[in-house]
Design a protein around this motif. Structure first.
Motif, PDB file in Angstrom:
ATOM      1  N   GLY A  55       0.789  -1.232   0.000  1.00 37.46           N
ATOM      2  CA  GLY A  55       0.000   0.000   0.000  1.00 37.46           C
ATOM      3  C   GLY A  55       0.818   1.277   0.000  1.00 37.46           C
ATOM      4  O   GLY A  55       0.257   2.368   0.143  1.00 37.46           O
ATOM      5  N   LYS A  56       2.154   1.169  -0.178  1.00 34.98           N
ATOM      6  CA  LYS A  56       3.022   2.354  -0.169  1.00 34.98           C
ATOM      7  C   LYS A  56       3.806   2.432  -1.481  1.00 34.98           C
ATOM      8  O   LYS A  56       4.176   1.413  -2.069  1.00 34.98           O
ATOM      9  N   SER A  57       4.072   3.660  -1.917  1.00 37.07           N
ATOM     10  CA  SER A  57       4.879   3.879  -3.114  1.00 37.07           C
ATOM     11  C   SER A  57       5.344   5.326  -3.143  1.00 37.07           C
ATOM     12  O   SER A  57       4.572   6.237  -2.833  1.00 37.07           O
ATOM     13  N   ASN A  58       6.593   5.541  -3.534  1.00 42.65           N
ATOM     14  CA  ASN A  58       7.106   6.908  -3.639  1.00 42.65           C
ATOM     15  C   ASN A  58       6.722   7.569  -4.960  1.00 42.65           C
ATOM     16  O   ASN A  58       7.021   8.740  -5.183  1.00 42.65           O
ATOM     17  N   ASP A  59       6.087   6.802  -5.870  1.00 42.70           N
ATOM     18  CA  ASP A  59       5.695   7.365  -7.166  1.00 42.70           C
ATOM     19  C   ASP A  59       4.547   8.357  -7.030  1.00 42.70           C
ATOM     20  O   ASP A  59       4.379   9.243  -7.866  1.00 42.70           O
ATOM     21  N   LEU A  60       3.728   8.204  -5.998  1.00 43.15           N
ATOM     22  CA  LEU A  60       2.592   9.096  -5.779  1.00 43.15           C
ATOM     23  C   LEU A  60       2.652   9.662  -4.362  1.00 43.15           C
ATOM     24  O   LEU A  60       2.925   8.936  -3.408  1.00 43.15           O
ATOM     25  N   ILE A  61       2.388  10.952  -4.223  1.00 40.63           N
ATOM     26  CA  ILE A  61       2.497  11.613  -2.926  1.00 40.63           C
ATOM     27  C   ILE A  61       1.576  10.974  -1.887  1.00 40.63           C
ATOM     28  O   ILE A  61       1.935  10.826  -0.716  1.00 40.63           O
ATOM     29  N   ALA A  62       0.399  10.571  -2.322  1.00 38.97           N
ATOM     30  CA  ALA A  62      -0.583  10.007  -1.394  1.00 38.97           C
ATOM     31  C   ALA A  62      -0.102   8.715  -0.731  1.00 38.97           C
ATOM     32  O   ALA A  62      -0.567   8.355   0.347  1.00 38.97           O
ATOM     33  N   PHE A  63       0.826   8.013  -1.383  1.00 34.24           N
ATOM     34  CA  PHE A  63       1.299   6.724  -0.865  1.00 34.24           C
ATOM     35  C   PHE A  63       2.778   6.770  -0.477  1.00 34.24           C
ATOM     36  O   PHE A  63       3.415   5.738  -0.316  1.00 34.24           O
ATOM     37  N   LYS A  64       3.324   7.973  -0.319  1.00 29.38           N
ATOM     38  CA  LYS A  64       4.759   8.146  -0.108  1.00 29.38           C
ATOM     39  C   LYS A  64       5.235   7.528   1.204  1.00 29.38           C
ATOM     40  O   LYS A  64       4.528   7.529   2.213  1.00 29.38           O
ATOM     41  N   TYR A  65       6.453   6.973   1.188  1.00 29.54           N
ATOM     42  CA  TYR A  65       7.055   6.405   2.386  1.00 29.54           C
ATOM     43  C   TYR A  65       7.417   7.511   3.376  1.00 29.54           C
ATOM     44  O   TYR A  65       7.912   8.568   2.993  1.00 29.54           O
ATOM     45  N   THR A  66       7.207   7.248   4.656  1.00 33.24           N
ATOM     46  CA  THR A  66       7.658   8.156   5.705  1.00 33.24           C
ATOM     47  C   THR A  66       9.085   7.762   6.109  1.00 33.24           C
ATOM     48  O   THR A  66       9.596   6.719   5.688  1.00 33.24           O
ATOM     49  N   GLN A  67       9.706   8.579   6.928  1.00 32.95           N
ATOM     50  CA  GLN A  67      11.044   8.238   7.416  1.00 32.95           C
ATOM     51  C   GLN A  67      11.023   6.951   8.232  1.00 32.95           C
ATOM     52  O   GLN A  67      11.951   6.144   8.164  1.00 32.95           O
ATOM     53  N   GLN A  68       9.945   6.742   8.988  1.00 36.35           N
ATOM     54  CA  GLN A  68       9.815   5.512   9.763  1.00 36.35           C
ATOM     55  C   GLN A  68       9.695   4.302   8.844  1.00 36.35           C
ATOM     56  O   GLN A  68      10.269   3.239   9.110  1.00 36.35           O
ATOM     57  N   ASP A  69       8.963   4.458   7.741  1.00 35.83           N
ATOM     58  CA  ASP A  69       8.841   3.377   6.748  1.00 35.83           C
ATOM     59  C   ASP A  69      10.208   3.001   6.194  1.00 35.83           C
ATOM     60  O   ASP A  69      10.557   1.822   6.088  1.00 35.83           O
ATOM     61  N   LEU A  70      10.982   4.014   5.841  1.00 35.53           N
ATOM     62  CA  LEU A  70      12.315   3.776   5.265  1.00 35.53           C
ATOM     63  C   LEU A  70      13.235   3.102   6.277  1.00 35.53           C
ATOM     64  O   LEU A  70      14.042   2.236   5.915  1.00 35.53           O
ATOM     65  N   HIS A  71      13.125   3.506   7.529  1.00 31.94           N
ATOM     66  CA  HIS A  71      13.941   2.894   8.585  1.00 31.94           C
ATOM     67  C   HIS A  71      13.573   1.418   8.748  1.00 31.94           C
ATOM     68  O   HIS A  71      14.448   0.558   8.888  1.00 31.94           O
ATOM     69  N   THR A  72      12.277   1.118   8.706  1.00 36.47           N
ATOM     70  CA  THR A  72      11.828  -0.274   8.825  1.00 36.47           C
ATOM     71  C   THR A  72      12.329  -1.102   7.664  1.00 36.47           C
ATOM     72  O   THR A  72      12.814  -2.230   7.848  1.00 36.47           O
ATOM     73  N   LEU A  73      12.221  -0.561   6.450  1.00 36.62           N
ATOM     74  CA  LEU A  73      12.705  -1.283   5.264  1.00 36.62           C
ATOM     75  C   LEU A  73      14.198  -1.567   5.364  1.00 36.62           C
ATOM     76  O   LEU A  73      14.666  -2.665   5.033  1.00 36.62           O
ATOM     77  N   GLN A  74      14.964  -0.584   5.831  1.00 39.63           N
ATOM     78  CA  GLN A  74      16.402  -0.759   5.981  1.00 39.63           C
ATOM     79  C   GLN A  74      16.712  -1.862   6.980  1.00 39.63           C
ATOM     80  O   GLN A  74      17.637  -2.672   6.773  1.00 39.63           O
ATOM     81  N   SER A  75      15.954  -1.946   8.048  1.00 36.72           N
ATOM     82  CA  SER A  75      16.157  -2.997   9.052  1.00 36.72           C
ATOM     83  C   SER A  75      15.945  -4.376   8.433  1.00 36.72           C
ATOM     84  O   SER A  75      16.717  -5.313   8.675  1.00 36.72           O
ATOM     85  N   PHE A  76      14.902  -4.512   7.636  1.00 36.44           N
ATOM     86  CA  PHE A  76      14.614  -5.801   7.004  1.00 36.44           C
ATOM     87  C   PHE A  76      15.631  -6.124   5.910  1.00 36.44           C
ATOM     88  O   PHE A  76      15.967  -7.292   5.697  1.00 36.44           O
ATOM     89  N   ARG A  77      16.108  -5.089   5.219  1.00 35.96           N
ATOM     90  CA  ARG A  77      17.087  -5.313   4.145  1.00 35.96           C
ATOM     91  C   ARG A  77      18.385  -5.904   4.681  1.00 35.96           C
ATOM     92  O   ARG A  77      19.122  -6.567   3.941  1.00 35.96           O
ATOM     93  N   GLN A  78      18.677  -5.681   5.937  1.00 34.18           N
ATOM     94  CA  GLN A  78      19.892  -6.244   6.530  1.00 34.18           C
ATOM     95  C   GLN A  78      19.786  -7.754   6.723  1.00 34.18           C
ATOM     96  O   GLN A  78      20.792  -8.435   6.866  1.00 34.18           O
ATOM     97  N   SER A  79      18.570  -8.277   6.700  1.00 36.72           N
ATOM     98  CA  SER A  79      18.355  -9.702   6.958  1.00 36.72           C
ATOM     99  C   SER A  79      17.832 -10.471   5.752  1.00 36.72           C
ATOM    100  O   SER A  79      17.982 -11.696   5.691  1.00 36.72           O
TER     101      SER A  79
END
Length: 218
Positions: free
Chosen positions: A144-168
């Motif tokens: 339900g999130k995407s940076n292509d449209l403002i309405a669905f843009k990732y927040t800083q918390q979203d990006l932090h969560t993604l980075q945490s998962f990307r490490q694993s």
């Protein structure tokens, strides 16, 4: 007719905080370690597996209406299933690149929720959208999130969560709760193989010479 049975858990069986990607769920009393040894490594794959069992039904109930209300989307899921079997990407094939109807349903539902696809699209267009999704070099997605449209843009918390998962994990496709990685079972080799097959499929779809139906689905 093949009937797939999957064991599930009630959604409140365990506190989700116990199943985060930083928690260890091996008890010292069950291990061969000395009693004073500290087990400080995370049991990420075990935790994700339990979360999947807990969230499976609710995820399907959330995503299914988009699929069930559209004939083309239902047909697209069947096409994706045929594609995964013919390209050795199903659970019964040579490679353990397991992609099931559940994964394709979640991908379609996600693309629909961020308005990348609509009900009026043909089955071909929907299938192509799924292939484009699978060719991402670094799959880091929240449902339900995407940076292509403002309405669905990732927040800083979203990006932090993604980075945490990307490490694993190699591929990250998080559910709405941002606790379950729907692609947690895919290792690097498996995901690279899926990318390769998806790119080959897109090339075949764009070809004006090749009989793409046979090469893609048979």
């Amino acid at each position: 007719i093949n009937i797939h049975l999957m064991c599930g858990l009630e959604e409140n069986t365990f506190h989700t905080s116990r199943l985060s990607i930083t928690r260890c769920n091996i008890r010292e009393t069950y291990s061969n370690q000395p009693s004073k040894a500290k087990l400080d490594y995370a049991t990420i794959h075990y935790n994700q597996l339990i979360l999947e069992k807990m969230y499976y039904r609710s995820l399907l109930h959330t995503s299914s209406p988009h699929i069930l209300n559209s004939t083309h989307m239902k047909q697209c899921v069947q096409l994706c299933k045929s594609w995964s079997k013919s390209h050795f990407l199903s659970s019964n094939s040579t490679y353990y690149c397991k992609l099931t109807n559940f994964h394709f349903t979640m991908i379609l539902s996600h693309l629909y929720s961020i308005k990348k696809i609509v009900n009026q699209m043909s089955c071909y267009q929907l299938f192509r959208a799924v292939m484009v999704f699978l060719t991402q070099d670094k799959c880091s997605v929240i449902y339900g999130k995407s940076n292509d449209l403002i309405a669905f843009k990732y927040t800083q918390q979203d990006l932090h969560t993604l980075q945490s998962f990307r490490q694993s994990f190699t591929a990250v496709f998080l559910d709405k709760s941002q606790q379950l990685n729907i692609f947690a079972h895919l290792n690097t080799i498996a995901y690279k193989n899926i990318q390769y097959e998806a790119k080959k499929t897109l090339n075949a779809l764009d070809s004006t010479v090749e009989d793409y139906f046979s090469s893609i689905f048979l």
